[in-house]
Design an enzyme around this catalytic site. Structure first.
Site, PDB file in Angstrom:
ATOM      1  N   GLY A   1       0.827  -1.217   0.000  1.00  8.59           N
ATOM      2  CA  GLY A   1       0.000   0.000   0.000  1.00  8.59           C
ATOM      3  C   GLY A   1       0.853   1.255   0.000  1.00  8.59           C
ATOM      4  N   ALA A   2       1.876   1.257  -0.871  1.00 12.79           N
ATOM      5  CA  ALA A   2       2.892   2.323  -0.780  1.00 12.79           C
ATOM      6  C   ALA A   2       2.756   3.398  -1.845  1.00 12.79           C
ATOM      7  CB  ALA A   2       4.284   1.701  -0.837  1.00 12.79           C
ATOM      8  N   ASN A   3       1.665   3.389  -2.591  1.00 11.73           N
ATOM      9  CA  ASN A   3       1.548   4.404  -3.650  1.00 11.73           C
ATOM     10  C   ASN A   3       1.152   5.778  -3.104  1.00 11.73           C
ATOM     11  OD1 ASN A   3      -0.951   2.533  -3.616  1.00 11.73           O
ATOM     12  ND2 ASN A   3      -1.770   4.499  -4.318  1.00 11.73           N
TER      13      ASN A   3
ATOM     14  N   ILE B   1       0.688   7.193   4.082  1.00 16.43           N
ATOM     15  CA  ILE B   1       1.721   6.787   5.046  1.00 16.43           C
ATOM     16  C   ILE B   1       2.720   5.806   4.405  1.00 16.43           C
ATOM     17  CG2 ILE B   1       2.114   5.631   7.264  1.00 16.43           C
ATOM     18  CD1 ILE B   1      -0.691   6.728   8.136  1.00 16.43           C
ATOM     19  N   GLY B   2       2.215   4.889   3.590  1.00 18.51           N
ATOM     20  CA  GLY B   2       3.110   3.926   2.943  1.00 18.51           C
ATOM     21  C   GLY B   2       4.104   4.609   2.023  1.00 18.51           C
TER      22      GLY B   2
ATOM     23  N   SER C   1      -3.516   0.069  14.417  1.00 12.67           N
ATOM     24  CA  SER C   1      -4.172   1.318  14.806  1.00 12.67           C
ATOM     25  C   SER C   1      -4.274   1.348  16.324  1.00 12.67           C
ATOM     26  CB  SER C   1      -5.579   1.367  14.215  1.00 12.67           C
ATOM     27  OG  SER C   1      -6.320   2.414  14.824  1.00 12.67           O
TER      28      SER C   1
ATOM     29  N   TYR D   1     -13.431  -2.515  11.729  1.00 10.61           N
ATOM     30  CA  TYR D   1     -12.043  -2.027  11.758  1.00 10.61           C
ATOM     31  C   TYR D   1     -11.365  -2.362  13.087  1.00 10.61           C
ATOM     32  CZ  TYR D   1      -8.085   1.197  11.210  1.00 10.61           C
ATOM     33  OH  TYR D   1      -6.825   1.738  11.121  1.00 10.61           O
TER      34      TYR D   1
HETATM   35  P1  NAP Z   1      -4.780   5.445   2.799  1.00  5.74           P
HETATM   36  O1  NAP Z   1      -4.462   6.868   2.575  1.00  5.74           O
HETATM   37  O2  NAP Z   1      -6.199   5.010   2.608  1.00  5.74           O
HETATM   38  O3  NAP Z   1      -3.818   4.526   1.927  1.00  5.74           O
HETATM   39  C1  NAP Z   1      -3.999   3.135   1.982  1.00  5.74           C
HETATM   40  C2  NAP Z   1      -3.040   2.450   1.039  1.00  5.74           C
HETATM   41  O4  NAP Z   1      -3.300   1.031   1.119  1.00  5.74           O
HETATM   42  C3  NAP Z   1      -3.240   2.866  -0.405  1.00  5.74           C
HETATM   43  O5  NAP Z   1      -1.985   2.838  -1.061  1.00  5.74           O
HETATM   44  C4  NAP Z   1      -4.131   1.758  -0.943  1.00  5.74           C
HETATM   45  O6  NAP Z   1      -4.010   1.577  -2.345  1.00  5.74           O
HETATM   46  C5  NAP Z   1      -3.539   0.569  -0.200  1.00  5.74           C
HETATM   47  N1  NAP Z   1      -4.396  -0.607  -0.198  1.00  5.74           N
HETATM   48  C6  NAP Z   1      -5.662  -0.731   0.250  1.00  5.74           C
HETATM   49  N2  NAP Z   1      -6.106  -1.978   0.038  1.00  5.74           N
HETATM   50  C7  NAP Z   1      -5.102  -2.644  -0.575  1.00  5.74           C
HETATM   51  C8  NAP Z   1      -4.953  -3.961  -1.056  1.00  5.74           C
HETATM   52  N3  NAP Z   1      -5.949  -4.855  -1.023  1.00  5.74           N
HETATM   53  N4  NAP Z   1      -3.763  -4.326  -1.597  1.00  5.74           N
HETATM   54  C9  NAP Z   1      -2.761  -3.437  -1.681  1.00  5.74           C
HETATM   55  N5  NAP Z   1      -2.845  -2.166  -1.279  1.00  5.74           N
HETATM   56  C10 NAP Z   1      -4.019  -1.784  -0.719  1.00  5.74           C
HETATM   57  O7  NAP Z   1      -4.425   5.003   4.328  1.00  5.74           O
HETATM   58  P2  NAP Z   1      -3.274   5.488   5.345  1.00  5.74           P
HETATM   59  O8  NAP Z   1      -3.849   6.533   6.223  1.00  5.74           O
HETATM   60  O9  NAP Z   1      -2.008   5.743   4.625  1.00  5.74           O
HETATM   61  O10 NAP Z   1      -3.173   4.168   6.237  1.00  5.74           O
HETATM   62  C11 NAP Z   1      -2.089   3.273   6.115  1.00  5.74           C
HETATM   63  C12 NAP Z   1      -2.179   2.292   7.265  1.00  5.74           C
HETATM   64  O11 NAP Z   1      -2.188   3.022   8.506  1.00  5.74           O
HETATM   65  C13 NAP Z   1      -3.440   1.434   7.272  1.00  5.74           C
HETATM   66  O12 NAP Z   1      -3.102   0.111   7.664  1.00  5.74           O
HETATM   67  C14 NAP Z   1      -4.311   2.078   8.342  1.00  5.74           C
HETATM   68  O13 NAP Z   1      -5.182   1.163   8.955  1.00  5.74           O
HETATM   69  C15 NAP Z   1      -3.260   2.573   9.305  1.00  5.74           C
HETATM   70  N6  NAP Z   1      -3.713   3.673  10.161  1.00  5.74           N
HETATM   71  C16 NAP Z   1      -4.039   4.882   9.638  1.00  5.74           C
HETATM   72  C17 NAP Z   1      -4.439   5.895  10.477  1.00  5.74           C
HETATM   73  C18 NAP Z   1      -4.803   7.255   9.970  1.00  5.74           C
HETATM   74  O14 NAP Z   1      -5.307   8.094  10.788  1.00  5.74           O
HETATM   75  N7  NAP Z   1      -4.586   7.568   8.701  1.00  5.74           N
HETATM   76  C19 NAP Z   1      -4.529   5.689  11.870  1.00  5.74           C
HETATM   77  C20 NAP Z   1      -4.183   4.442  12.378  1.00  5.74           C
HETATM   78  C21 NAP Z   1      -3.780   3.444  11.511  1.00  5.74           C
HETATM   79  P3  NAP Z   1      -4.990   2.366  -3.415  1.00  5.74           P
HETATM   80  O15 NAP Z   1      -4.448   3.748  -3.543  1.00  5.74           O
HETATM   81  O16 NAP Z   1      -4.845   1.527  -4.640  1.00  5.74           O
HETATM   82  O17 NAP Z   1      -6.369   2.331  -2.817  1.00  5.74           O
END
Ligand code: NAP
Length: 245
Positions: free
Chosen positions: A8-10, A13-14, A140, A163
């Site tokens: 999920g690095a595109n 956070i990734g 989380s 979640y």
């Molecule tokens: P985000 O902005 O929604 O980005 C999620 C990333 O995961 C995107 O690159 C998405 O790809 C990818 N992804 C989703 N489903 C996938 C799959 N089946 N296979 C491969 N890639 C997939 O989320 P984020 O905020 O960066 O969150 C990253 C991590 O941090 C998650 O595990 C989330 O639960 C955790 N987290 C986030 C927060 C927060 O406040 N943001 C808080 C606590 C924990 P696409 O672009 O193709 O959809």
């Protein structure tokens, strides 16, 4: 040069985790499920002069995709130093425990738990070739069962059922994985990046993406005496950084 695979690095956070590890001299395999978005992300990093990065197509919801990604990575390297299971979905709120459809629960678990297990199992042989392998499961603060039972906790009322359940289960998997690898050089930890402004929550979080990624990077680059089997969370435990499970 140490190697890292981030799912999920595109974006978000990734992506920022990739950027920070590139800045530290890692070779980054940028795991993305959408090739176009992945190529754009690679191009952006390379435009910043961060060239030691390449795309690995991986959809953690598909065992075929994970298997193909393992094969592709095995043709590029025989050693993987770090695996960061970052890909995750939230599914929005609310998610009431009695009304949320079981199909939705399964979708969330598919990505947040089963995907992590499949990816971890697929890449462990490459990680075993590293001198100091690291696995970071991005969890989380909402995955803490102890705090969900504490009315004084600042997020006590935030309980999206699917979640929360999926991240609590991910935490359980992390602690068992760390136990199973306890007699090896592996460090396996769960990291809460903190409530962060990303697409995940329509940019409602107070935290910044660089700060969130720095927490992931810290666990990915732990030294030989670093902890294993821990749940790191500044949100849950500002003083110690170690959250109750
Ligand atoms: P985000 O902005 O929604 O980005 C999620 C990333 O995961 C995107 O690159 C998405 O790809 C990818 N992804 C989703 N489903 C996938 C799959 N089946 N296979 C491969 N890639 C997939 O989320 P984020 O905020 O960066 O969150 C990253 C991590 O941090 C998650 O595990 C989330 O639960 C955790 N987290 C986030 C927060 C927060 O406040 N943001 C808080 C606590 C924990 P696409 O672009 O193709 O959809």
């Amino acid at each position: 040069m140490k190697t890292v695979l981030i799912t999920g690095a595109n974006k978000s956070i990734g992506f920022e985790t990739a950027r920070q590890l590139l800045q530290q001299g890692y070779y980054v395999y940028l795991g993305c499920r959408d090739i176009k978005k992945g190529e754009q992300a690679v191009n952006q990093l390379q435009a910043e002069g961060l060239n030691e990065v390449e795309l690995i197509e991986i959809d953690v919801n598909s065992i075929e995709s994970v298997t193909a990604a393992r094969k592709a990575l095995g043709q590029k390297t025989q050693v993987l130093d770090v695996l960061i299971n970052n890909a995750g979905i939230g599914g929005g709120i609310p998610q009431p425990s009695l009304e949320t459809d079981i199909t939705f629960f399964k979708q969330v678990f598919e990505t947040n738990l089963f995907g992590v297990i499949e990816v971890t199992q697929a890449f462990t042989d490459l990680l075993r070739q590293a001198a100091a392998p690291r696995i970071v499961n991005v969890t989380s603060g909402l995955g803490s069962l102890s705090l969900h039972n504490n009315p004084a906790w600042k997020y006590y009322q935030i309980k999206p059922a699917a979640y929360v359940s999926s991240k609590a289960a991910l935490n359980a998997y992390t602690i068992v994985l760390a136990y199973d690898l306890r007699d090896t050089a592996f460090k396996v930890n769960a990291v809460d990046p903190g409530y962060t402004a990303t697409d995940f929550n329509n940019h409602s979080g107070p935290g910044t993406v660089p700060d969130a990624a720095a927490k992931v990077v810290k666990a990915a680059t732990l030294g030989l005496n670093g902890p294993t089997g821990q749940f790191f969370s500044d949100d849950n435990a500002p003083e110690t950084g170690i959250s109750p499970w």
